[in-house]
Write a protein that holds these residues in place. Structure first.
Motif, PDB file in Angstrom:
ATOM      1  N   LYS A   1       3.421   8.570  -8.890  1.00  0.00           N
ATOM      2  CA  LYS A   1       2.981   7.184  -8.797  1.00  0.00           C
ATOM      3  C   LYS A   1       1.935   6.920  -9.872  1.00  0.00           C
ATOM      4  O   LYS A   1       1.383   7.856 -10.473  1.00  0.00           O
ATOM      5  N   PHE A   2       1.633   5.666 -10.079  1.00  0.00           N
ATOM      6  CA  PHE A   2       0.690   5.262 -11.127  1.00  0.00           C
ATOM      7  C   PHE A   2      -0.734   5.586 -10.705  1.00  0.00           C
ATOM      8  O   PHE A   2      -1.178   5.192  -9.629  1.00  0.00           O
ATOM      9  N   PRO A   3      -1.502   6.288 -11.545  1.00  0.00           N
ATOM     10  CA  PRO A   3      -2.899   6.575 -11.196  1.00  0.00           C
ATOM     11  C   PRO A   3      -3.817   5.442 -11.636  1.00  0.00           C
ATOM     12  O   PRO A   3      -3.639   4.842 -12.691  1.00  0.00           O
ATOM     13  N   THR A   4      -4.834   5.175 -10.843  1.00  0.00           N
ATOM     14  CA  THR A   4      -5.815   4.146 -11.213  1.00  0.00           C
ATOM     15  C   THR A   4      -7.026   4.751 -11.906  1.00  0.00           C
ATOM     16  O   THR A   4      -7.758   4.046 -12.594  1.00  0.00           O
ATOM     17  N   ASN A   5      -7.248   6.041 -11.714  1.00  0.00           N
ATOM     18  CA  ASN A   5      -8.346   6.742 -12.387  1.00  0.00           C
ATOM     19  C   ASN A   5      -7.830   8.061 -12.961  1.00  0.00           C
ATOM     20  O   ASN A   5      -7.084   8.779 -12.292  1.00  0.00           O
TER      21      ASN A   5
ATOM     22  N   ALA B   1       0.861  -1.181   0.000  1.00  0.00           N
ATOM     23  CA  ALA B   1       0.000   0.000   0.000  1.00  0.00           C
ATOM     24  C   ALA B   1       0.897   1.230   0.000  1.00  0.00           C
ATOM     25  O   ALA B   1       1.483   1.580   1.028  1.00  0.00           O
ATOM     26  N   ASP B   2       1.019   1.849  -1.146  1.00  0.00           N
ATOM     27  CA  ASP B   2       1.876   3.024  -1.294  1.00  0.00           C
ATOM     28  C   ASP B   2       1.090   4.277  -0.902  1.00  0.00           C
ATOM     29  O   ASP B   2       0.290   4.787  -1.672  1.00  0.00           O
ATOM     30  N   ILE B   3       1.323   4.768   0.306  1.00  0.00           N
ATOM     31  CA  ILE B   3       0.591   5.947   0.779  1.00  0.00           C
ATOM     32  C   ILE B   3       1.422   7.221   0.636  1.00  0.00           C
ATOM     33  O   ILE B   3       1.145   8.227   1.305  1.00  0.00           O
ATOM     34  N   SER B   4       2.413   7.184  -0.228  1.00  0.00           N
ATOM     35  CA  SER B   4       3.158   8.409  -0.517  1.00  0.00           C
ATOM     36  C   SER B   4       2.257   9.384  -1.280  1.00  0.00           C
ATOM     37  O   SER B   4       1.220   9.001  -1.835  1.00  0.00           O
ATOM     38  N   GLU B   5       2.648  10.634  -1.313  1.00  0.00           N
ATOM     39  CA  GLU B   5       1.831  11.673  -1.923  1.00  0.00           C
ATOM     40  C   GLU B   5       1.700  11.477  -3.430  1.00  0.00           C
ATOM     41  O   GLU B   5       2.673  11.164  -4.110  1.00  0.00           O
ATOM     42  N   LEU B   6       0.479  11.640  -3.922  1.00  0.00           N
ATOM     43  CA  LEU B   6       0.230  11.655  -5.365  1.00  0.00           C
ATOM     44  C   LEU B   6       0.432  13.088  -5.854  1.00  0.00           C
ATOM     45  O   LEU B   6      -0.301  13.991  -5.463  1.00  0.00           O
ATOM     46  N   LYS B   7       1.428  13.285  -6.712  1.00  0.00           N
ATOM     47  CA  LYS B   7       1.749  14.638  -7.162  1.00  0.00           C
ATOM     48  C   LYS B   7       2.378  14.599  -8.543  1.00  0.00           C
ATOM     49  O   LYS B   7       2.743  13.538  -9.056  1.00  0.00           O
ATOM     50  N   ILE B   8       2.515  15.774  -9.130  1.00  0.00           N
ATOM     51  CA  ILE B   8       3.218  15.914 -10.403  1.00  0.00           C
ATOM     52  C   ILE B   8       4.685  16.217 -10.099  1.00  0.00           C
ATOM     53  O   ILE B   8       5.006  17.225  -9.471  1.00  0.00           O
ATOM     54  N   ASN B   9       5.554  15.325 -10.531  1.00  0.00           N
ATOM     55  CA  ASN B   9       6.985  15.544 -10.307  1.00  0.00           C
ATOM     56  C   ASN B   9       7.556  16.599 -11.250  1.00  0.00           C
ATOM     57  O   ASN B   9       8.339  17.450 -10.842  1.00  0.00           O
TER      58      ASN B   9
ATOM     59  N   TYR C   1       3.077  16.868 -24.883  1.00  0.00           N
ATOM     60  CA  TYR C   1       3.345  17.425 -23.556  1.00  0.00           C
ATOM     61  C   TYR C   1       3.268  16.297 -22.532  1.00  0.00           C
ATOM     62  O   TYR C   1       2.269  15.567 -22.471  1.00  0.00           O
ATOM     63  N   ASP C   2       4.330  16.152 -21.744  1.00  0.00           N
ATOM     64  CA  ASP C   2       4.420  15.086 -20.751  1.00  0.00           C
ATOM     65  C   ASP C   2       4.183  15.619 -19.345  1.00  0.00           C
ATOM     66  O   ASP C   2       4.730  16.662 -18.953  1.00  0.00           O
ATOM     67  N   VAL C   3       3.398  14.880 -18.585  1.00  0.00           N
ATOM     68  CA  VAL C   3       3.196  15.128 -17.161  1.00  0.00           C
ATOM     69  C   VAL C   3       3.671  13.871 -16.427  1.00  0.00           C
ATOM     70  O   VAL C   3       3.077  12.801 -16.571  1.00  0.00           O
TER      71      VAL C   3
ATOM     72  N   GLU D   1       3.320   3.738 -17.659  1.00  0.00           N
ATOM     73  CA  GLU D   1       3.846   3.732 -16.302  1.00  0.00           C
ATOM     74  C   GLU D   1       3.363   4.986 -15.573  1.00  0.00           C
ATOM     75  O   GLU D   1       2.170   5.161 -15.387  1.00  0.00           O
ATOM     76  N   LYS D   2       4.262   5.902 -15.182  1.00  0.00           N
ATOM     77  CA  LYS D   2       3.847   7.110 -14.457  1.00  0.00           C
ATOM     78  C   LYS D   2       3.892   8.344 -15.342  1.00  0.00           C
ATOM     79  O   LYS D   2       3.830   9.473 -14.854  1.00  0.00           O
TER      80      LYS D   2
END
Length: 572
Positions: free
Chosen positions: A265-269, A242-250, A259-261, A287-288
């Motif tokens: 981490k990998f989004p499920t939705n 369970a990866d509970i690290s922050e979901l963010k744009i690096n 254009y790449d974002v 991937e991400k």
């Protein structure tokens, strides 16, 4: 003369080195007896003692193996300061740190101390002492298992730890106050606990740092604070990642005309809100990396709302300014993968995955071949997107009539059949074979009843390895389902309690104190270590499964099978 003296000196040094070196004796019977403890300082279960050194003496020469890993010490001390040495028949531990007052310490040596002949470990070796007037004696015990069982049948490198209630650290950030190792069956016991309130965790410690890595190591947590004022048993943990690290744009930037974002981490939705989305604006996820394409816009930017959700339920809702520039950079070729080799009964279910969004299809060069001269033209309404926002995955459902008796059908797409959003076509032809199954070789039915009142279930029929989903069904308002017309063989069965009704399994979220969705596996009642379900052609198998708190499903009536004559309409 000098030469003779030099030779004699070398000879003497070799003899002295041989005498001093601790080595395994040669010859004789194999040593199978583990070393026995002769004495220990401080004395086991002694009180009012604060040793600087711990000394163990054995009845034979011993060695020490990875003490920082194998010696488990509770409450925690700084192992980096500790020095452990083995000399002849003694092991000496220099603690090099001050111990806490009025505290019971436990040194569990596990298999760290071994004889030097055959590496037989000292058995049941544990030291308990107190820096205060009495020995704490409370215990916590239970069992650890995996939500998704690994290939290894036995539990290995799994730890259970207690953190004091007011400690700001947890299993992801620091080592616990009390710690114990689970045995090969997953059973654990933490002993000599001081009365108090604690938070409990379990984890797979593959890198031996005495804490869990949220992105790579499965772990679990007990949802409530444990008030340990008496012995507690029956505490169960179910491990999962369970990866509970922050979901963010690096980072984000233009890449060629796109254009790449890049995400953390990998989004499920993924939800994209922009007026031209799916008409001129498209995306692909690799991937991400979320890459955006625009069929018209150049040297300009558009404001786009991007809403992402990850596997643990965290959401990122943000505005991104997508900039599309003119570029001479060579465009990425259109490539694909297709689920060739799949068997079918009445309908081919083809799935083609592209590396870029596909905008146009030339139906004139897309068809099914079933002999040297016959084809089936693929119709437009047979082609669809499972996800209406994702143009990289096409599904094609092709009905095959019973009158066609061929065993193999081939989906064929000539070069230039598919055109992506950048105007490029597939350069090579696409061919994929699908095998038409003979009804006489199929399992008539696997009738499953799940003994639960829970209403939202995901039932998955898996291959023998337990990794590939062969058939899947979502059940609402019923606990029964029959899997029909599939190939004979050996399968596994998995049931997921879909609590949030999103039709997939969701991991835990420690931040939100939410446990992972429950998963249950069928287990053979005649062999609890086996999850195999053997089904034969022409048979109906009636299986009742019972969900239990230890994440297993046991069959009540696995042997209630009957042979069906597939040629007899009455029996069918």
């Amino acid at each position: 003369m000098k030469l003779i003296i030099k030779i004699l000196s070398i000879f003497i040094i070799i003899i002295l080195y041989s005498c001093a070196k601790q080595s395994t004796p040669m010859g004789g019977e194999k040593d199978i007896t583990p070393p026995k403890l002769v004495s220990i300082k401080p004395i086991n279960e002694s009180t009012n003692t604060k040793p600087q050194n711990i000394e163990l003496e054995f009845d034979e020469y011993v060695k020490i193996e990875t003490p920082n890993k194998l010696i488990i010490i509770t409450p925690k001390i700084n192992k980096d300061e500790m020095v452990v040495t083995a000399l002849k028949n003694k092991v000496i531990i220099k603690l090099n740190q001050e111990l806490e007052d009025s505290t019971t310490y436990v040194f569990n040596f596990q298999k760290s101390i071994q004889d030097i002949t055959e590496s037989n470990p000292a058995e049941n070796l544990k030291l308990v002492f107190s820096t205060g007037e009495y020995i704490d004696s409370l215990k916590l015990s239970g069992n650890v298992s995996y939500i998704f069982p690994p290939k290894e049948k036995f539990i290995k490198d799994v730890l259970v730890g207690l953190y004091q209630k007011n400690d700001t650290t947890d299993v992801l950030t620091a080592t616990p106050y009390y710690i114990a190792a689970a045995d090969s069956s997953g059973n654990f016991e933490i002993t000599n606990i001081k009365a108090g309130e604690y938070r409990a965790y379990a984890w797979f410690d593959s890198n031996n740092n005495l804490k869990a890595e949220e992105k790579s190591e499965p772990y679990a947590f007990f949802g409530d604070t444990l008030n340990i004022d008496k012995d507690i048993s029956g505490i169960d943990f179910s491990l999962s990642k369970a990866d509970i690290s922050e979901l963010k744009i690096n980072r984000s930037s233009s890449v060629g005309e796109n254009y790449d974002v890049v995400l953390s981490k990998f989004p499920t939705n993924i939800e994209i809100i922009e007026e031209n989305f799916n008409e001129k604006l498209f995306y692909r996820l690799k991937e991400k990396n979320l890459r955006f394409y625009h069929t018209d816009l150049r040297n300009d930017s558009i404001q786009t709302r991007v809403i992402l959700k990850d596997s643990v339920g965290f959401t990122l809702d943000t505005l991104v300014y997508l900039k599309f520039e003119e570029s001479d950079r060579v465009k990425e070729k259109l490539e694909h993968s297709i689920n060739s080799g799949i068997g079918f009964l009445n309908q081919i279910n083809a799935e083609i995955t592209f590396n870029k969004p596909v905008k146009n299809i030339n139906l004139d060069s897309l068809f099914v071949k079933y002999d040297t001269a016959s084809i089936i033209k693929i119709q437009k309404d047979w082609i669809y997107l499972k996800d209406s926002t994702n143009y990289t995955k096409l599904n094609i459902d092709i009905p095959i009539t019973d009158s066609l008796t061929n065993s193999t059908f081939t989906i064929f797409a000539a070069d230039s059949t598919f055109q992506d959003v950048e105007g490029l076509y597939n350069e090579n032809k696409i061919e994929a074979n699908y095998k038409k199954l003979d009804p006489k070789t199929l399992v008539t039915s696997l009738d499953v009843t799940i003994d639960t009142d829970f209403q939202h279930l995901i039932v998955q029929l898996l291959d023998k390895s337990g990794t590939k989903i062969v058939k899947e069904v979502f059940l609402e308002n019923t606990n029964k389902y029959s899997f029909v017309d599939f190939e004979a063989g050996t399968y596994n069965l998995r049931v997921i309690f879909d609590e949030n009704k999103n039709r997939r399994w969701d991991p835990s979220n420690m931040v939100q104190n939410r446990q992972a969705e429950k998963v249950f596996y069928y287990k053979n009642p005649n062999d609890p270590k086996s999850m195999d379900i053997i089904v034969k052609a022409g048979w109906t198998n009636e299986i009742t499964v019972i969900t239990k708190t230890n994440n297993t499903i046991e069959s009540v009536d696995m042997n209630n099978t009957k042979d069906i004559d597939t040629n007899n309409e009455e029996d069918n």
